[in-house]
Scaffold this motif. Sequence first.
Motif, mmCIF file in Angstrom:
data_model
loop_
_atom_site.group_PDB
_atom_site.id
_atom_site.type_symbol
_atom_site.label_atom_id
_atom_site.label_comp_id
_atom_site.label_asym_id
_atom_site.label_seq_id
_atom_site.Cartn_x
_atom_site.Cartn_y
_atom_site.Cartn_z
ATOM 1 N N ILE A 234 56.176 36.319 12.094
ATOM 2 C CA ILE A 234 55.357 37.053 11.130
ATOM 3 C C ILE A 234 53.962 36.442 11.050
ATOM 4 O O ILE A 234 52.959 37.163 11.004
ATOM 5 N N VAL A 235 53.892 35.126 11.056
ATOM 6 C CA VAL A 235 52.595 34.448 11.042
ATOM 7 C C VAL A 235 51.813 34.793 12.303
ATOM 8 O O VAL A 235 50.599 35.028 12.249
ATOM 9 N N ALA B 41 51.831 29.612 16.528
ATOM 10 C CA ALA B 41 52.477 29.808 15.230
ATOM 11 C C ALA B 41 53.897 29.248 15.241
ATOM 12 O O ALA B 41 54.337 28.637 14.249
ATOM 13 N N GLN B 42 54.623 29.415 16.331
ATOM 14 C CA GLN B 42 55.966 28.847 16.422
ATOM 15 C C GLN B 42 55.911 27.323 16.401
ATOM 16 O O GLN B 42 56.730 26.665 15.747
ATOM 17 N N MET B 43 54.945 26.761 17.107
ATOM 18 C CA MET B 43 54.788 25.311 17.122
ATOM 19 C C MET B 43 54.425 24.794 15.728
ATOM 20 O O MET B 43 54.990 23.805 15.256
ATOM 21 N N LEU B 44 53.537 25.475 15.052
ATOM 22 C CA LEU B 44 53.149 25.090 13.699
ATOM 23 C C LEU B 44 54.327 25.186 12.735
ATOM 24 O O LEU B 44 54.556 24.278 11.923
ATOM 25 N N THR B 45 55.095 26.249 12.835
ATOM 26 C CA THR B 45 56.266 26.425 11.970
ATOM 27 C C THR B 45 57.286 25.325 12.205
ATOM 28 O O THR B 45 57.859 24.775 11.259
ATOM 29 N N TYR B 46 57.502 24.962 13.449
ATOM 30 C CA TYR B 46 58.465 23.912 13.768
ATOM 31 C C TYR B 46 58.018 22.553 13.226
ATOM 32 O O TYR B 46 58.795 21.822 12.625
ATOM 33 N N VAL B 47 56.753 22.226 13.434
ATOM 34 C CA VAL B 47 56.247 20.927 12.995
ATOM 35 C C VAL B 47 56.257 20.824 11.475
ATOM 36 O O VAL B 47 56.682 19.812 10.909
ATOM 37 N N VAL B 48 55.817 21.868 10.795
ATOM 38 C CA VAL B 48 55.793 21.839 9.330
ATOM 39 C C VAL B 48 57.199 21.772 8.764
ATOM 40 O O VAL B 48 57.459 21.034 7.807
ATOM 41 N N PHE C 259 47.312 41.380 24.529
ATOM 42 C CA PHE C 259 48.528 40.677 24.926
ATOM 43 C C PHE C 259 48.333 39.173 24.891
ATOM 44 O O PHE C 259 49.157 38.433 24.351
ATOM 45 N N TRP C 260 47.250 38.687 25.517
ATOM 46 C CA TRP C 260 47.025 37.241 25.570
ATOM 47 C C TRP C 260 46.726 36.665 24.188
ATOM 48 O O TRP C 260 47.125 35.538 23.884
ATOM 49 N N THR C 261 46.045 37.440 23.363
ATOM 50 C CA THR C 261 45.806 36.983 21.992
ATOM 51 C C THR C 261 47.122 36.810 21.257
ATOM 52 O O THR C 261 47.351 35.789 20.587
ATOM 53 N N PHE C 262 48.011 37.785 21.381
ATOM 54 C CA PHE C 262 49.316 37.673 20.723
ATOM 55 C C PHE C 262 50.150 36.554 21.339
ATOM 56 O O PHE C 262 50.826 35.816 20.623
ATOM 57 N N PHE C 263 50.112 36.419 22.654
ATOM 58 C CA PHE C 263 50.886 35.380 23.337
ATOM 59 C C PHE C 263 50.537 33.996 22.799
ATOM 60 O O PHE C 263 51.416 33.222 22.418
ATOM 61 N N TRP C 264 49.247 33.663 22.775
ATOM 62 C CA TRP C 264 48.839 32.339 22.316
ATOM 63 C C TRP C 264 49.038 32.184 20.812
ATOM 64 O O TRP C 264 49.402 31.095 20.339
ATOM 65 N N SER C 265 48.818 33.233 20.057
ATOM 66 C CA SER C 265 49.077 33.164 18.611
ATOM 67 C C SER C 265 50.557 32.925 18.348
ATOM 68 O O SER C 265 50.919 32.140 17.471
ATOM 69 N N PHE C 266 51.398 33.590 19.118
ATOM 70 C CA PHE C 266 52.845 33.427 18.965
ATOM 71 C C PHE C 266 53.263 31.990 19.264
ATOM 72 O O PHE C 266 53.995 31.372 18.490
ATOM 73 N N LEU C 267 52.795 31.447 20.384
ATOM 74 C CA LEU C 267 53.159 30.072 20.741
ATOM 75 C C LEU C 267 52.667 29.067 19.706
ATOM 76 O O LEU C 267 53.408 28.175 19.274
#
Length: 61
Positions: free
Chosen positions: A37-38, A14-21, A4-12
């Motif tokens: 998906i990322v 990845a969303q931040m990376l997608t927004y910035v890019v 759960f925590w691995t997915f939680f931090w990966s999700f946050l």
Amino acid sequence: MRIFWTFFWSFLLAQMLTYVVSSMTAGAEYNFAQGSIVAVGVTVLILIATAVIPNEPVEKH
């Protein structure tokens, strides 16, 4: 709980990376689905990497 925590931090992250890019690329728009998906892909890669790496201490030769 570890998954759960691995997915939680990966999700946050990845969303931040997608927004910035998407903000830095001309004509691109933020896409929530692409970030999700990322995040799933990164989570799977992290879980595979932790399963492959041995956990025993290395003997001194």
